[in-house]
Design a protein around this motif. Structure first.
Motif, short mmCIF file in Angstrom:
data_model
loop_
_atom_site.label_atom_id
_atom_site.label_comp_id
_atom_site.label_asym_id
_atom_site.label_seq_id
_atom_site.Cartn_x
_atom_site.Cartn_y
_atom_site.Cartn_z
N TYR A 1 -23.58 -42.39 -4.40
CA TYR A 1 -23.56 -42.88 -3.03
C TYR A 1 -24.63 -43.93 -2.83
CZ TYR A 1 -27.58 -39.79 -2.34
OH TYR A 1 -28.81 -39.20 -2.45
N GLU B 1 -27.05 -43.42 6.87
CA GLU B 1 -26.07 -42.46 6.37
C GLU B 1 -25.79 -42.70 4.88
OE1 GLU B 1 -24.35 -39.84 7.80
OE2 GLU B 1 -25.75 -40.05 9.46
N LYS B 2 -25.44 -41.61 4.18
CA LYS B 2 -25.00 -41.72 2.80
C LYS B 2 -23.53 -42.13 2.80
CE LYS B 2 -28.14 -38.16 1.01
NZ LYS B 2 -28.23 -36.86 0.31
N VAL B 3 -23.18 -43.15 2.01
CA VAL B 3 -21.83 -43.69 1.98
C VAL B 3 -21.33 -43.69 0.54
CG1 VAL B 3 -20.38 -45.69 2.51
CG2 VAL B 3 -22.33 -45.14 3.97
N PHE C 1 -26.15 -52.33 2.75
CA PHE C 1 -26.49 -51.11 2.04
C PHE C 1 -27.68 -51.32 1.10
CE2 PHE C 1 -21.88 -50.92 2.73
CZ PHE C 1 -21.78 -49.75 3.44
N CYS D 1 -26.72 -46.62 3.99
CA CYS D 1 -26.51 -47.65 5.00
C CYS D 1 -27.86 -48.07 5.57
CB CYS D 1 -25.61 -47.13 6.12
SG CYS D 1 -25.42 -48.30 7.49
N CYS E 1 -19.85 -48.90 6.28
CA CYS E 1 -20.27 -47.56 6.67
C CYS E 1 -19.27 -46.97 7.67
CB CYS E 1 -21.67 -47.62 7.28
SG CYS E 1 -22.23 -46.04 7.95
N ASN F 1 -19.72 -44.65 9.66
CA ASN F 1 -20.41 -44.22 10.87
C ASN F 1 -20.68 -45.36 11.84
OD1 ASN F 1 -21.88 -42.32 12.54
ND2 ASN F 1 -23.75 -43.29 11.81
#
Length: 365
Positions: free
Chosen positions: A5, A13-15, A30, A8, A22, A24
């Motif tokens: 991962y 957030e983990k993407v 990133f 972001c 992202c 979210n």
């Protein structure tokens, strides 16, 4: 175990490493999980003024400035250790100005770097110098890849510098000149080979050196078709009807997915950002569909009896599959309606609508 991962830069957030934006906050900026967050600077530091180029608030390590300061320090040291220090200072000034002038001319000719490069620099002087000395950078994605040419050149320079010290009785200037003369040709050859054979290198899938990109890279096309899991021969007879429905929905989704990709290919051209975002959305829809289809089939294969709870769960999964297909229909219709449109506003609305579609699919979970 290697991280799968990225982080972001906007919301933290983990993407998933395969996603280009992202889910979210829809950001496309990133960094990789092993890289520090890049802090924005309201005022540039002295280090930034001395060693970086400023591109509209984004800082990139300046090879010209690093080389110029290196030349200046070398001649300064030479002047302090030489009896004819005035001549050494004069010679040093000439070479320093010449180095900066040539480098600045090349910098001005090349112009502003790509956004991916700007986004993947300014991690701190130590990290940036490490990337400058030992890595190539992919200009399209900003990814840093360890350079064999640079590593070999640095090692060769150090060995020649030390070896010449014993010959020249540790005359620093002579040691430096000899090391440069014998290191420059193999380094130049390595650079030419790199530019011709692999100008935009990437790391192997199992290793990530750096990445914090505002990613505008071409998305892999998903060519494989969604397949329902293999059926167990001992399937409960009451579930045969569900099995047939899921198989039909799989075939229907494959057909609609193929049409959507063909329309996207006709409407947009890779590696345009619009093309990338649409393909990403279609890929995500496929992942959701395959996951729900496999989940439904696993329930059918593993259930030992037909119960109200199992029946309700299977119906819910089938409703999800139908909803995804319906959203794919919406996308196809929008692409057909806007096929001949040249208005960028229509494209922006279409992108926003499809992102809402993906969000609504996730809400089923």
């Amino acid at each position: 175990m290697t991280s799968q991962y990225k982080i972001c830069n906007e919301c933290g957030e983990k993407v998933d490493i395969d996603y280009n934006f992202c889910p979210n906050c829809k950001s496309q900026s990133f960094r990789q999980s092993n890289m520090p967050a890049k802090t924005r600077k309201s005022q540039p530091s002295i280090i930034h003024s001395l060693l970086y180029w400023n591109h509209d608030g984004e800082y990139v390590i300046a090879k010209t400035k690093v080389a110029t300061i290196g030349v200046f320090l070398l001649f300064l040291f030479f002047a302090l250790t030489d009896r004819d220090w005035l001549a050494a200072i004069a010679l040093g000034a000439i070479f320093t100005v010449l180095t900066f002038s040539v480098g600045y001319g090349i910098h001005s000719y090349r112009g502003k770097p790509k956004d991916a490069v700007l986004e993947n620099n300014d991690y701190g002087l130590i990290d940036d110098l490490k990337h400058f000395i030992f890595y190539w950078q992919n200009k399209n994605t900003g990814e840093f890849v360890l350079s064999k040419t640079k590593i070999i050149s640095v090692a060769l320079f150090v060995l020649l510098f030390i070896a010449d010290g014993f010959v020249s009785h540790f005359d620093i200037f002579a040691m430096y000149v000899v090391a440069i003369i014998f290191t420059a040709p193999p380094f130049a050859v390595g650079c030419v080979i790199h530019k011709i054979t692999n100008p935009n290198p990437t790391n192997p899938p199992h290793r990530i050196e750096n990445k914090k990109p505002k990613e505008i890279k071409e998305v892999k096309k998903v060519e494989t078709k969604a397949k329902a899991p293999q059926m167990d021969k001992t399937l409960i007879p009451e579930f045969e009807n569900y099995k047939a429905k899921i198989s039909t929905l799989n075939a229907e989704f494959d057909a609609k997915d193929k049409v959507a990709r063909e329309l996207i290919e006709k409407r947009f051209q890779p590696p345009q950002l619009t093309y990338t975002r649409f393909i990403s959305l279609v890929d995500k829809s496929r992942k959701l569909f395959v996951r729900e289809s496999e989940s439904a089939m696993n329930i059918l294969n593993l259930a030992t009896e037909d119960s109200p709870r199992v029946d309700s769960e299977i119906k819910s999964k089938i409703s999800m599959l139908k909803a995804i297909i319906s959203k794919m229909d919406d996308l196809t219709n929008e692409l057909v309606l806007t096929m001949d449109s040249a208005d960028d506003g229509d494209v922006d609305v279409l992108i926003d609508d499809m992102e809402d579609v993906i969000g609504s699919i996730k809400d089923y979970k």
